[in-house]
Design a protein around this motif. Structure first.
Motif, PDB file in Angstrom:
ATOM      1  N   ARG A   1      41.012  34.250  36.940  1.00  0.00           N
ATOM      2  CA  ARG A   1      40.933  34.508  38.389  1.00  0.00           C
ATOM      3  C   ARG A   1      42.275  34.311  39.082  1.00  0.00           C
ATOM      4  NH1 ARG A   1      36.648  32.215  36.484  1.00  0.00           N
ATOM      5  NH2 ARG A   1      37.614  30.156  36.626  1.00  0.00           N
ATOM      6  N   GLY A   2      43.178  33.585  38.434  1.00  0.00           N
ATOM      7  CA  GLY A   2      44.478  33.333  39.054  1.00  0.00           C
ATOM      8  C   GLY A   2      44.386  32.397  40.248  1.00  0.00           C
ATOM      9  N   THR A   3      43.540  31.411  40.144  1.00  0.00           N
ATOM     10  CA  THR A   3      43.321  30.471  41.268  1.00  0.00           C
ATOM     11  C   THR A   3      44.623  29.809  41.713  1.00  0.00           C
ATOM     12  OG1 THR A   3      41.258  29.995  40.125  1.00  0.00           O
ATOM     13  CG2 THR A   3      41.766  28.599  42.016  1.00  0.00           C
TER      14      THR A   3
ATOM     15  N   ASP B   1      44.258  39.051  44.572  1.00  0.00           N
ATOM     16  CA  ASP B   1      43.949  39.794  43.353  1.00  0.00           C
ATOM     17  C   ASP B   1      44.158  38.913  42.113  1.00  0.00           C
ATOM     18  OD1 ASP B   1      43.219  42.076  42.081  1.00  0.00           O
ATOM     19  OD2 ASP B   1      45.093  43.174  42.452  1.00  0.00           O
ATOM     20  N   ASN B   2      43.503  39.260  41.009  1.00  0.00           N
ATOM     21  CA  ASN B   2      43.789  38.636  39.713  1.00  0.00           C
ATOM     22  C   ASN B   2      45.287  38.834  39.426  1.00  0.00           C
ATOM     23  OD1 ASN B   2      44.128  38.120  36.965  1.00  0.00           O
ATOM     24  ND2 ASN B   2      42.334  39.297  36.313  1.00  0.00           N
ATOM     25  N   LYS B   3      46.002  37.746  39.112  1.00  0.00           N
ATOM     26  CA  LYS B   3      47.473  37.793  38.989  1.00  0.00           C
ATOM     27  C   LYS B   3      47.979  38.794  37.938  1.00  0.00           C
ATOM     28  CE  LYS B   3      47.379  33.864  35.840  1.00  0.00           C
ATOM     29  NZ  LYS B   3      47.590  32.435  35.696  1.00  0.00           N
TER      30      LYS B   3
ATOM     31  N   GLY C   1      38.169  40.877  33.427  1.00  0.00           N
ATOM     32  CA  GLY C   1      37.128  40.270  34.256  1.00  0.00           C
ATOM     33  C   GLY C   1      36.003  41.246  34.578  1.00  0.00           C
TER      34      GLY C   1
ATOM     35  N   GLU D   1      36.317  44.774  36.311  1.00  0.00           N
ATOM     36  CA  GLU D   1      37.724  45.209  36.205  1.00  0.00           C
ATOM     37  C   GLU D   1      37.953  46.208  35.071  1.00  0.00           C
ATOM     38  OE1 GLU D   1      39.915  41.531  35.823  1.00  0.00           O
ATOM     39  OE2 GLU D   1      39.776  41.093  37.953  1.00  0.00           O
TER      40      GLU D   1
END
Ligand SMILES: Nc1ccn([C@@H]2O[C@H](COP(=O)(O)OP(=O)(O)OP(=O)(O)O)[C@@H](O)[C@H]2O)c(=O)n1
Ligand SMILES: C[C@](O)(CO)[C@H](O)COP(=O)(O)O
Length: 260
Positions: A43-45, A51-53, A85, A88
């Protein structure tokens, strides 16, 4: 320079440092067929972007493009499974088609944790050897990938790593230092990491059965008491994790473009 036709699989390689030299000299002969699982389902938190990194742009291409391109250009790798993901798949398939990454055999959906995503990817490959790579590491080179394969064929499993530069402390969880491990023994591990595919699948199943969580795949092999060889990597093979990693990656890419 060593004689041509030299094969690391029939010669005892004395230390991890040698693998990258062997690859650079172009004298590598692999015995196993190699596939790669590229995990992009996070998820790139910590990046904090909307957006997802892995879909963020770096020098005109996505972070994911660079990772796929390195595996596409590595002659040792015959197939790639891309793990993405939920929701995606179409977007990733468009990137694969636009980049003409012909080795990508499958785009599949990952799981809640990195460990789940890797396990999903392993099930979609049939090769003897498997490389696991974070899509969030765009600056990996085909030579580093091949060096990992060579070391895994010799020792069963391998991981790229660099010596730790800072002094590392262990905390008590309350804000106080309780120990200082000897720095000369510490390595910062990266991806790719290379394994026998069936052995890694077995290690994942065992971890699941034991409820063991791991932040990398080498850990799952280590906990079974098996060896993982260290392949000396490059500090530039950073993982895009927090916002300051992006401009650093841009600078490195710029420098390489000017050199080539
Ligand atoms: N469930 C997950 C979690 C992570 N990854 C992938 O594993 C790699 C390394 O993980 P990390 O840097 O932690 O990525 P994220 O999980 O996206 O980031 P964060 O932990 O900040 O949310 C990334 O390429 C990421 O896409 C994955 O495929 N599936
Ligand atoms: C596999 C890895 O990139 C090695 O450094 C790292 O452990 C991934 O960890 P993360 O918690 O998913 O960032």
């Amino acid at each position: 320079m060593p004689p041509s036709g030299f094969s690391v699989t029939s010669y005892s390689v004395p230390s991890f440092v040698c693998y990258s030299s062997i690859v650079r000299w172009g004298i590598l002969k692999m015995s196993w067929e190699w596939g790669a699982v590229v995990v992009a389902a996070g998820r790139g938190t910590r990046m904090g972007a909307a957006d997802n990194k892995v879909y963020l742009e770096l020098g005109g291409k996505t972070v994911l493009d660079y990772a796929l391109d390195a595996f596409e250009r590595c002659a040792v790798v015959s197939s790639i499974v891309l793990v993405v993901g939920e929701g995606e798949t179409e977007r990733a398939a468009t990137i694969v088609a636009a980049g003409s990454y012909g080795k990508v055999a499958d785009v599949i959906v990952g799981g809640a944790e990195r460990q789940d995503s890797v396990y999903a990817g392993l099930g979609a490959l049939r090769t003897q050897g498997v490389l696991v790579h974070d899509a969030a590491r765009p600056l990996v080179s085909p030579e580093q990938i091949a060096a990992c394969c060579a070391a895994a064929e010799d020792h069963g499993a391998s991981a790229l790593a660099v010596p730790v530069k800072d002094t590392i402390k262990v905390s008590d969880g309350q804000g106080f230092i309780v120990a200082t491990p000897e720095r000369s023994t510490l390595w910062s591990v990266q991806t790719p990491q290379a394994f026998g595919r069936l052995e890694l699948m077995q290690a994942h199943r065992q971890a699941k059965e034991d409820g063991a969580a791991a932040t990398d795949d080498a850990m799952l092999i280590e906990r079974l008491g098996r060896k993982v060889a260290i392949v000396r990597g490059d500090y530039a093979n950073l993982k895009i994790t927090t916002p300051e990693d992006l401009p650093i990656a841009e600078l490195l890419l710029d420098k390489w473009r000017r050199q080539s």
